[in-house]
Design an enzyme around this catalytic site. Sequence first.
Site, mmCIF file in Angstrom:
data_model
loop_
_atom_site.group_PDB
_atom_site.id
_atom_site.type_symbol
_atom_site.label_atom_id
_atom_site.label_comp_id
_atom_site.label_asym_id
_atom_site.label_seq_id
_atom_site.Cartn_x
_atom_site.Cartn_y
_atom_site.Cartn_z
ATOM 1 N N GLU A 95 76.692 52.940 21.634
ATOM 2 C CA GLU A 95 76.987 51.501 21.506
ATOM 3 C C GLU A 95 76.828 51.036 22.799
ATOM 4 O O GLU A 95 76.478 49.934 22.980
ATOM 5 C CB GLU A 95 78.410 51.583 21.041
ATOM 6 N N ASN B 166 93.526 50.027 22.727
ATOM 7 C CA ASN B 166 92.358 49.377 22.766
ATOM 8 C C ASN B 166 92.009 48.854 21.378
ATOM 9 O O ASN B 166 92.176 47.975 20.850
ATOM 10 C CB ASN B 166 91.083 50.009 23.387
ATOM 11 N N GLY C 139 85.431 55.024 28.076
ATOM 12 C CA GLY C 139 86.464 55.801 28.815
ATOM 13 C C GLY C 139 86.151 56.499 29.993
ATOM 14 O O GLY C 139 84.918 56.818 29.894
ATOM 15 N N VAL D 186 86.875 59.746 30.180
ATOM 16 C CA VAL D 186 86.593 61.332 29.819
ATOM 17 C C VAL D 186 85.015 61.428 29.215
ATOM 18 O O VAL D 186 84.093 61.741 29.604
ATOM 19 C CB VAL D 186 87.516 61.690 28.935
HETATM 20 N N1 COA Z 1 100.204 58.878 24.801
HETATM 21 C C1 COA Z 1 100.238 57.840 25.541
HETATM 22 N N2 COA Z 1 99.339 57.389 26.197
HETATM 23 C C2 COA Z 1 98.312 58.194 26.395
HETATM 24 C C3 COA Z 1 97.895 59.266 25.613
HETATM 25 C C4 COA Z 1 98.917 59.562 24.502
HETATM 26 N N3 COA Z 1 98.976 60.444 23.923
HETATM 27 N N4 COA Z 1 96.775 59.404 25.847
HETATM 28 C C5 COA Z 1 96.202 58.723 26.541
HETATM 29 N N5 COA Z 1 96.940 57.763 27.091
HETATM 30 C C6 COA Z 1 96.905 56.778 28.077
HETATM 31 C C7 COA Z 1 96.628 57.530 29.417
HETATM 32 O O1 COA Z 1 97.889 57.891 30.106
HETATM 33 C C8 COA Z 1 95.930 56.323 29.914
HETATM 34 O O2 COA Z 1 96.879 55.515 30.414
HETATM 35 P P1 COA Z 1 96.774 54.581 31.886
HETATM 36 O O3 COA Z 1 95.413 54.153 31.456
HETATM 37 O O4 COA Z 1 98.015 53.533 32.021
HETATM 38 O O5 COA Z 1 96.920 55.686 32.794
HETATM 39 C C9 COA Z 1 95.192 55.598 28.915
HETATM 40 O O6 COA Z 1 95.787 56.060 27.726
HETATM 41 C C10 COA Z 1 93.519 55.892 29.095
HETATM 42 O O7 COA Z 1 93.657 57.500 29.081
HETATM 43 P P2 COA Z 1 92.684 58.266 29.837
HETATM 44 O O8 COA Z 1 92.958 59.835 29.638
HETATM 45 O O9 COA Z 1 92.235 57.785 31.117
HETATM 46 O O10 COA Z 1 91.525 58.224 28.787
HETATM 47 P P3 COA Z 1 89.726 57.344 28.531
HETATM 48 O O11 COA Z 1 89.870 56.323 29.608
HETATM 49 O O12 COA Z 1 88.751 58.305 28.252
HETATM 50 O O13 COA Z 1 90.229 56.522 27.190
HETATM 51 C C11 COA Z 1 90.890 56.098 25.096
HETATM 52 C C12 COA Z 1 90.730 57.139 26.258
HETATM 53 C C13 COA Z 1 91.436 56.739 23.738
HETATM 54 C C14 COA Z 1 91.988 55.017 25.333
HETATM 55 C C15 COA Z 1 89.606 55.741 24.788
HETATM 56 O O14 COA Z 1 88.577 56.491 24.454
HETATM 57 C C16 COA Z 1 89.369 54.329 23.467
HETATM 58 O O15 COA Z 1 89.915 53.478 23.697
HETATM 59 N N6 COA Z 1 89.004 55.091 22.318
HETATM 60 C C17 COA Z 1 88.975 54.254 21.066
HETATM 61 C C18 COA Z 1 87.750 53.389 20.798
HETATM 62 C C19 COA Z 1 86.551 54.468 21.009
HETATM 63 O O16 COA Z 1 86.446 55.466 20.733
HETATM 64 N N7 COA Z 1 85.442 53.708 21.371
HETATM 65 C C20 COA Z 1 84.168 54.216 21.204
HETATM 66 C C21 COA Z 1 83.029 54.196 20.142
HETATM 67 S S1 COA Z 1 81.550 54.201 20.468
#
Ligand code: COA
Length: 703
Positions: A492, A582, A469, A471
């Site tokens: 990973e 995801n 992601g 962040v």
């Molecule tokens: N409620 C609703 N939507 C939310 C939200 C919440 N509390 N928090 C984030 N989102 C949405 C954002 O608005 C954004 O949506 P968009 O793409 O339509 O704008 C999307 O989620 C991604 O958020 P972003 O702030 O850009 O974060 P990111 O790209 O850093 O991703 C996760 C955050 C949680 C989606 C991502 O870290 C993830 O999939 N994590 C789970 C898997 C994981 O941790 N893998 C790593 C292990 S090695």
Amino acid sequence: MDTELSKALYSLQGRADLSLEELLDLAARFVPRVAAGQARYKVTEVPSERTVRYYTTSGLIDRPLGLSGTRAVYGYRHLLQILVVKSLQARDLPLRKIRGMTADRPDDYLEAILGRTESDRWESVNLGPGVELRIRGGDLPPGRKEKVVEAAEGAVARIVGARAPSAGDNPGSPSAPGARPGQYERRDNTMSSVETRSMLRGQRIRNKALKEKITFATDAAELIKSGYRVGMSGFTGSGYPKLVPQALAEHILREHSKGGTFRIVVMTGASTSSELDGALAMVDGIELRMPYNSDPIAREKINFGKMEYFDFHLGTVAQYVRSGFFGDLDVAIIEVTGITEDGKLIPSTSVGNNQVFIDCAREVILEVNNYHPLDLEGMHDVYEPQAPPNTAPIPILKPSDRVGTPYLACPPEKIKAIVETNHPDRTTVFKEPDAASKAISGHILDFFAHEVRKGRLPKNLLPLQSGVGNVANAVLYGLLDSEYEDLTVYTEVIQDGMLALIDAGKITFASATALSVSPSMVEKFKSNIGFYKDKIILRPQSISNHVGVIKRLGVVAMNGCVEFDLYGNVNSTHVNGTRIINGIGGSGDFARNSYISIFTTPSVAGRDGSISCVVPMVSHVDHCEHDVDVVVTEQGLADLRGTSPKQRAVQVIEKCVHPDYRPMLKEYYFRALNHSPGKHTPHLLEEAFAWHLRYQRTGSMKG
Ligand code: COA
């Protein structure tokens, strides 16, 4: 796509002379067909001149082809782009996402989104019994088609006159390289003829016997039957098969259009790309998907209940597959970089679950991707742990330790088809770090400095893990300007931020299961592979995410999340408790077993901060309070180690919540403190999800 629209598009292919009025006219005719059944005005609205201008400046459609006098000239592709935007909007995808999915994609990809398949684009001309000429619409200049048909008829008459095809001839068998006399070449629908000619030389297949197995993607795809369980390579947009899944999607579409049902179970390492998950989901070809998906179309199908999804810890997938929880694996489709003289497989940009899929599948299809540099050979370390009671300790004491071999192994008789490709991975392009990500990164660096001062971390920290992601990527970039040297990584995925740290000499070694960097970084990686080769190891995900190794190395884990609550429970996957984004990925493998487990998120999400990412109670739990050490937003960092639930709540409120929501959360907490029947983890159960319910009802969590 309905036949009428398909035919209309066919007749417009190659047009490069449309005025804006003509383009708008055509769009007005076809938009209702591609966005049918949508009540939302904005989607069904007929595009206007203003819409076209807006789409052009937003990068959703190309600039005009040129000018005729003072008037802009448009073409077939512009029409296609408008229809795709409208069709995806009708599936509730925001314009930003649509741009990400469609930018720079070729026409046939856009046509596939509209449901127009490659086979629709080919016109068939029957040249006699058993012989068919196929011409791709729009590729030949006007008037040439007739000449081609005439010439082909003459040629067939001469050849067939000499030797008529017999019942035993197989018109679909491989014909290149060096087609055997008497065989008929069948062009691969999924590649252009130029690619077919230039690639099918088998230079990357050094084993002579295996060279014989080169075939076309369409033929390989036909090995897969409805109901099959298929294990495919691929991890976060890298190392996935590029052609066979697309050919399979076309095959499935054809079966569905005949009224049949064709669905398969798809297993991978983690997320792949639109060429695999997107293509198969688009044609409703996936019955069950596991273990991690980030494709927007597959996500929609999952959230609409049209596709089953089994999301779980990436480090445990291999064990589940070997134990047979998903049934017997029918086929493995694995992308490799090449094949050695003695038949060993050189992995490509991800290792994932490839070895276990090969071991467990009845049959194997390989895609040899000529795009990846052959110098990847030697960068991998393949080792699969044995099942209990034979599990041996894995002697990885530092990220650079090797325990396996650089190759995947597969008995040659299992390999039923080899397809050659020359396609780059479709990896994520990260957003430029914004103010919130930079602030999060700053808080983490201050925390590291504090831990070093306290003697809990060495000066070069401990091996770092960083999640997927925007962040996570921004946090890595934050380390670039830090004082830390001689860093190592046990993670990973190697993404852009990590390569930048390797370039800067800050990271001395990185171990992962996938190399998933953006297109601009890929070019840099390819041209400097010698520099990176002794600084990176790619391993199976059962090792990159191995709980014992993570624990032994003392990994510092940093993962993004959707929301966390007063007491440090973390939701990494679901919006409002029901819609998956995801999946858990490897975050659980690392969070539970790391030395320090850090979760990050901006404090608010949604338009105008309508969602607080710090809530009274998470609407879905992926990581419970016992696995979470530190939570961080751009507001600040809460170190929850050694704290009781009530001490945690105070820290979370003071350090992490956005000021718009801080009074609300404080108020909830103090009322809970007074009225909760139990005072250990105070909650008001009737109100714990009130914020989520309000968001569901009004589009905002704000009171
Ligand atoms: N409620 C609703 N939507 C939310 C939200 C919440 N509390 N928090 C984030 N989102 C949405 C954002 O608005 C954004 O949506 P968009 O793409 O339509 O704008 C999307 O989620 C991604 O958020 P972003 O702030 O850009 O974060 P990111 O790209 O850093 O991703 C996760 C955050 C949680 C989606 C991502 O870290 C993830 O999939 N994590 C789970 C898997 C994981 O941790 N893998 C790593 C292990 S090695």
